[in-house]
Design a protein around this motif. Structure first.
Motif, PDB file in Angstrom:
ATOM      1  N   LEU A  20       0.834  -1.198   0.000  1.00  0.00           N
ATOM      2  CA  LEU A  20       0.000   0.000   0.000  1.00  0.00           C
ATOM      3  C   LEU A  20       0.870   1.251   0.000  1.00  0.00           C
ATOM      4  O   LEU A  20       1.926   1.294   0.642  1.00  0.00           O
ATOM      5  N   SER A  21       0.418   2.271  -0.707  1.00  0.00           N
ATOM      6  CA  SER A  21       1.098   3.563  -0.668  1.00  0.00           C
ATOM      7  C   SER A  21       0.805   4.232   0.670  1.00  0.00           C
ATOM      8  O   SER A  21      -0.133   3.840   1.379  1.00  0.00           O
ATOM      9  N   PRO A  22       1.576   5.240   1.047  1.00  0.00           N
ATOM     10  CA  PRO A  22       1.264   5.951   2.306  1.00  0.00           C
ATOM     11  C   PRO A  22      -0.172   6.484   2.337  1.00  0.00           C
ATOM     12  O   PRO A  22      -0.846   6.407   3.363  1.00  0.00           O
ATOM     13  N   ALA A  42      -3.152   5.238   4.848  1.00  0.00           N
ATOM     14  CA  ALA A  42      -3.916   6.170   5.681  1.00  0.00           C
ATOM     15  C   ALA A  42      -5.414   5.930   5.508  1.00  0.00           C
ATOM     16  O   ALA A  42      -6.170   5.885   6.498  1.00  0.00           O
ATOM     17  N   LEU A  43      -5.874   5.761   4.250  1.00  0.00           N
ATOM     18  CA  LEU A  43      -7.296   5.504   4.025  1.00  0.00           C
ATOM     19  C   LEU A  43      -7.689   4.153   4.605  1.00  0.00           C
ATOM     20  O   LEU A  43      -8.782   4.014   5.185  1.00  0.00           O
ATOM     21  N   PHE A  44      -6.823   3.175   4.470  1.00  0.00           N
ATOM     22  CA  PHE A  44      -7.116   1.850   5.024  1.00  0.00           C
ATOM     23  C   PHE A  44      -7.358   1.942   6.529  1.00  0.00           C
ATOM     24  O   PHE A  44      -8.335   1.385   7.049  1.00  0.00           O
ATOM     25  N   ALA A  73     -14.840   8.566   0.140  1.00  0.00           N
ATOM     26  CA  ALA A  73     -14.940   8.219  -1.282  1.00  0.00           C
ATOM     27  C   ALA A  73     -14.015   9.093  -2.120  1.00  0.00           C
ATOM     28  O   ALA A  73     -13.370   8.607  -3.063  1.00  0.00           O
ATOM     29  N   LYS A  74     -13.943  10.381  -1.805  1.00  0.00           N
ATOM     30  CA  LYS A  74     -13.038  11.265  -2.546  1.00  0.00           C
ATOM     31  C   LYS A  74     -11.586  10.862  -2.332  1.00  0.00           C
ATOM     32  O   LYS A  74     -10.776  10.914  -3.270  1.00  0.00           O
ATOM     33  N   GLU A  75     -11.240  10.470  -1.124  1.00  0.00           N
ATOM     34  CA  GLU A  75      -9.873   9.994  -0.878  1.00  0.00           C
ATOM     35  C   GLU A  75      -9.575   8.744  -1.693  1.00  0.00           C
ATOM     36  O   GLU A  75      -8.473   8.573  -2.228  1.00  0.00           O
ATOM     37  N   ALA A  76     -10.570   7.859  -1.795  1.00  0.00           N
ATOM     38  CA  ALA A  76     -10.376   6.628  -2.563  1.00  0.00           C
ATOM     39  C   ALA A  76     -10.155   6.933  -4.040  1.00  0.00           C
ATOM     40  O   ALA A  76      -9.283   6.349  -4.695  1.00  0.00           O
ATOM     41  N   GLU A  77     -10.946   7.860  -4.587  1.00  0.00           N
ATOM     42  CA  GLU A  77     -10.819   8.191  -6.002  1.00  0.00           C
ATOM     43  C   GLU A  77      -9.461   8.793  -6.326  1.00  0.00           C
ATOM     44  O   GLU A  77      -8.949   8.641  -7.444  1.00  0.00           O
ATOM     45  N   ALA A  78      -8.857   9.475  -5.342  1.00  0.00           N
ATOM     46  CA  ALA A  78      -7.534  10.062  -5.562  1.00  0.00           C
ATOM     47  C   ALA A  78      -6.443   9.000  -5.657  1.00  0.00           C
ATOM     48  O   ALA A  78      -5.311   9.297  -6.058  1.00  0.00           O
ATOM     49  N   LEU A  79      -6.767   7.752  -5.308  1.00  0.00           N
ATOM     50  CA  LEU A  79      -5.776   6.672  -5.336  1.00  0.00           C
ATOM     51  C   LEU A  79      -5.792   5.902  -6.649  1.00  0.00           C
ATOM     52  O   LEU A  79      -5.114   4.885  -6.775  1.00  0.00           O
ATOM     53  N   SER A  80      -6.549   6.369  -7.638  1.00  0.00           N
ATOM     54  CA  SER A  80      -6.678   5.646  -8.895  1.00  0.00           C
ATOM     55  C   SER A  80      -5.458   5.828  -9.784  1.00  0.00           C
ATOM     56  O   SER A  80      -4.655   6.750  -9.602  1.00  0.00           O
ATOM     57  N   GLY A  81      -5.345   4.934 -10.770  1.00  0.00           N
ATOM     58  CA  GLY A  81      -4.321   5.069 -11.806  1.00  0.00           C
ATOM     59  C   GLY A  81      -2.915   4.932 -11.294  1.00  0.00           C
ATOM     60  O   GLY A  81      -2.537   3.933 -10.662  1.00  0.00           O
ATOM     61  N   LYS A  82      -2.088   5.928 -11.529  1.00  0.00           N
ATOM     62  CA  LYS A  82      -0.672   5.868 -11.144  1.00  0.00           C
ATOM     63  C   LYS A  82      -0.483   5.799  -9.632  1.00  0.00           C
ATOM     64  O   LYS A  82       0.580   5.392  -9.156  1.00  0.00           O
ATOM     65  N   ASN A  83      -1.490   6.211  -8.868  1.00  0.00           N
ATOM     66  CA  ASN A  83      -1.398   6.178  -7.411  1.00  0.00           C
ATOM     67  C   ASN A  83      -1.877   4.852  -6.818  1.00  0.00           C
ATOM     68  O   ASN A  83      -1.994   4.739  -5.600  1.00  0.00           O
ATOM     69  N   THR A 117      -1.531  -4.937  16.322  1.00  0.00           N
ATOM     70  CA  THR A 117      -0.559  -5.195  15.256  1.00  0.00           C
ATOM     71  C   THR A 117      -0.375  -3.961  14.375  1.00  0.00           C
ATOM     72  O   THR A 117       0.071  -4.065  13.250  1.00  0.00           O
ATOM     73  N   ARG A 118      -0.715  -2.778  14.923  1.00  0.00           N
ATOM     74  CA  ARG A 118      -0.667  -1.556  14.121  1.00  0.00           C
ATOM     75  C   ARG A 118       0.705  -1.358  13.499  1.00  0.00           C
ATOM     76  O   ARG A 118       0.855  -1.162  12.301  1.00  0.00           O
ATOM     77  N   GLY A 119       1.751  -1.427  14.323  1.00  0.00           N
ATOM     78  CA  GLY A 119       3.100  -1.226  13.796  1.00  0.00           C
ATOM     79  C   GLY A 119       3.514  -2.347  12.878  1.00  0.00           C
ATOM     80  O   GLY A 119       4.190  -2.153  11.887  1.00  0.00           O
ATOM     81  N   LYS A 120       3.077  -3.561  13.210  1.00  0.00           N
ATOM     82  CA  LYS A 120       3.482  -4.736  12.427  1.00  0.00           C
ATOM     83  C   LYS A 120       2.978  -4.650  10.993  1.00  0.00           C
ATOM     84  O   LYS A 120       3.724  -4.834  10.040  1.00  0.00           O
ATOM     85  N   THR A 121       1.679  -4.352  10.807  1.00  0.00           N
ATOM     86  CA  THR A 121       1.141  -4.284   9.451  1.00  0.00           C
ATOM     87  C   THR A 121       1.719  -3.097   8.707  1.00  0.00           C
ATOM     88  O   THR A 121       1.927  -3.173   7.499  1.00  0.00           O
TER      89      THR A 121
END
Length: 673
Positions: free
Chosen positions: A57-59, A63-65, A171-181, A362-366
């Motif tokens: 996952l990207s940073p 964050a969204l996760f 939802a807006k945060e999710a849409e910003a993760l499309s494509g190259k992101n 397991t916050r740090g672990k994942t």
């Protein structure tokens, strides 16, 4: 059904079950793929090359996760909720988790979509609808199970308007993760590029319709010269097949689809790789996806299976560790798949319940990219693993009990070849049907294994016999890939094939029927024979005798000879088969044809002793074949009393003389040499 089999124990091992095993073995033939992989010297299944491809996952994605995991926990952990409302929230949270692992477009659509389970009036309806929308149950592959569930429960009276505003922000945060992101998408683009470079045609399986459309859109941008189609449950099955048909003409192609294509359609003719873009929550569904290309009839010697998952995604981690890898390990060990021994829905729900309700220890672990360890999460995982191991052990014992080790494929190879030679293989059926229709004026065309025949110009008596103006059909040796509309699979015993053969035989026997081009006698002038050669179509009849019973066996055979009829030189089976494909080089005048045929027909009485000898030899071969198969069968000492005794045919009596149904003379053409 044998009534004694109704109460058989699950485990038939042990000395106390010897007689039961023998009884079952009399009715059971067990064959795994490994048993027939090299069937009669041929490799009929491709080699499966499997791989796992990871992404992180990207940073922004992490964050969204974390935000959505926190929101999901809030949904299901709020105290004081009624059971009905709690289950509505449970399915909403589960939808978010599934969409989150699928694609930005999927989770964004869920966040904006009202949860359908809100409209259910009973708890049973809530679970039925929620399970259908989210759990990959067997048999749901073609039942619009790829439709998008909703995660918004803010229409419930207990929710505030602020909740919907919060979901829209997610939802807006999710849409910003499309494509190259989107690291998952970029991993897929790289993977499919490698497959295309290596000459493969992949199928990319997604769970939801928005994900399939999203993936197809970006693959088209990445590979503009490649044919790419997205097939989903939005279209009816007939239209899906048309979409696949259109893609098959592309030199390079990628099929993106949901599980609407995981069952009921064979794709091995056009595709040879599978990418699991979304993990199924049911191991059987993964096998069904792989089975679209990894099956009999696959022309590529190698197929590739790739599973894509997030290395730091606990949702993928649970499904992969607890369900998919365990299933794969058992299949690799046994050669067959063992279904999840418990209710897979309950397993999935229990795992995600633990994920949502556990403390975030397991916050740090994942966050460091390690895979989520679901095996330590909840007792149901251990319980299921134990039951799965027990089921695997039972299957292994049953393979030992019932494996057919005594009848070897090579021992029946001669019988199989003899049967094929006598009744014809699939290619013979195809050649007969196509040539017979074309020779009688029909326009016959083929595309992607689908044949169309226009009968408007053929003899009226043939149209009446086939009761049709147009035929649409396929053959076993050229599998039908996909088609819009019904296609009949023509085999030797198909009614239309039998009607066509009967019409041609009757017309050939009727000297006054001018419609049929087939004749019982004829001459062929060709440069492909060096000396005068006579081909005979014989009908052989035998009485198979066993004790007081007599059975009639009948078959047709082609034989050919050169030289004088009183001392003929018989051609080999290969030479006879070659005669069926020679090309004529000229036509003789009618009087020359009649003179040659009169000569051949006059010589038939002198040939009769040789034909009788041939019929007797065929009868002896038939008896030997029966005895050889019976001997192999009786060697299985485990099959119980009475099955080792000699049974079957005692003797075979040929009915002489054999009938001569057709006579054809091949005359060498000296002008062409």
């Amino acid at each position: 059904m044998n009534p004694d089999f109704r109460n058989l124990p699950d485990d038939l091992s042990g000395a106390e079950n010897v007689e039961r095993r023998r009884a079952v073995a009399r009715h059971l033939v067990q064959r795994r793929r490994a048993d027939i992989r090299n069937y009669l010297g041929e490799t009929i299944f491709p080699t499966r090359m499997e791989s796992e491809v990871t992404y992180s996952l990207s940073p922004q994605g992490r964050a969204l996760f974390n935000k959505l995991m926190k929101y999901s926990r809030e949904l299901v952990k709020e105290p004081g909720l009624e059971k009905w409302h709690l289950r509505v929230r449970w399915w909403s949270a589960l939808a978010l988790l599934r969409g989150l692992s699928s694609s930005p477009d999927a989770v964004a659509a869920m966040l904006r979509r009202r949860a359908g389970v809100i409209d259910c009036e009973t708890l049973e309806e809530v679970d039925r609808l929620g399970g259908h929308d989210l759990l990959d149950r067997d048999g749901d592959g073609d039942d619009a199970a790829d439709m998008m569930p909703g995660a918004d429960v803010s229409d419930s009276p207990a929710e505030s308007p602020a909740t919907r505003k919060r979901l829209f922000a997610f939802a807006k945060e999710a849409e910003a993760l499309s494509g190259k992101n989107d690291p998952k998408l970029q991993s897929l683009i790289t993977m499919t590029g490698t497959l295309l470079k290596d000459g493969f045609h992949p199928i990319v399986f997604c769970r939801f319709i928005p994900t399939a459309k999203y993936v197809a859109e970006y693959l088209r941008k990445a590979y503009p010269g490649v044919g790419i189609a997205a097939v989903t449950g939005e279209t009816v099955p007939e239209e899906r097949k048309v979409q696949v048909d259109a893609l098959l003409g592309e030199k390079q192609r990628i099929l993106v689809c949901t599980d609407c294509l995981s069952e009921g359609i064979n794709l091995q003719e056009g595709f040879d790789a599978v990418v699991h873009y979304d993990l199924s929550w049911n191991p059987t569904r993964h096998e069904q996806r792989d089975g679209r290309v990894d099956r009999y009839g696959q022309r590529s010697p190698e197929i590739r299976i790739a599973t894509l998952y997030g290395s730091d995604n606990p949702i993928d981690g649970m499904v992969l560790e607890v369900l998919l890898r365990k299933h794969k390990a058992i299949r690799s060990s046994l050669g067959v798949s063992i279904p999840v021994p418990t209710d897979s829905d309950k397993v999935v729900e229990a795992l995600f319940e633990a994920l949502l309700l556990r403390e975030e220890r397991t916050r740090g672990k994942t966050g460091q990219g390690s895979l989520f360890d679901a095996s330590e999460l909840i007792p149901v995982a251990h319980q299921m693993a134990n039951e799965w191991d027990n089921a695997s052990a039972r299957e292994k014992r049953s393979q030992t009990f019932y494996a057919q080790q005594t009848i070897k494929p090579e021992e029946v190879k001669a019988e199989l070849e003899r049967v094929r030679d006598a009744i014809g293989a699939g290619v013979d059926v195809r050649d007969f049907v196509v040539s017979a229709l074309r020779d009688h004026g029909c326009v016959v065309t083929e595309k992607f294994g689908v044949w169309n025949a226009d009968l408007s110009r053929c003899p009226e008596s043939l149209r009446d016999t086939l009761d049709s103006e147009h035929l649409k059909f396929g053959f076993a040796d050229t599998p039908v890939l996909a088609t819009g509309g019904k296609v009949e699979l023509y085999t030797r015993t198909h009614p239309q094939v039998e009607r066509l053969a009967a019409w041609m035989l009757n017309a050939a026997l009727d000297p006054h029927d001018a419609d049929c081009v087939v004749r019982r006698c004829g001459t062929i002038r060709t440069n492909e024979v060096a000396t005068r050669t006579t081909l005979l179509l014989l009908r052989l009849r035998f009485q198979l005798i066993h004790k007081s019973k007599r059975l009639l066996s009948e078959e047709c055979r082609l034989v050919a000879f050169t030289g004088p009829p009183d001392s003929p030189h018989w051609l080999s089976a290969e030479e006879v088969h070659r005669l069926m494909t020679v090309n004529p080089t000229g036509n003789d005048p009618a009087d020359v044809v009649k003179r040659n045929l009169d000569r051949a027909l006059t010589a038939l009485p002198a040939l009769q002793p040789a034909l009788d000898t041939y019929a007797v030899a065929q009868g002896e071969a038939l008896l030997e074949a029966h005895n050889r198969v019976r001997s192999a069968w009786s060697r299985d000492a485990r099959r119980g009393p009475g099955l080792g005794k000699k049974s079957g045919v005692d003797s075979v009596e040929p009915q002489l003389p054999p009938d001569v149904l057709g006579l054809y003379v091949y005359i060498p053409d000296p002008r062409q040499h």
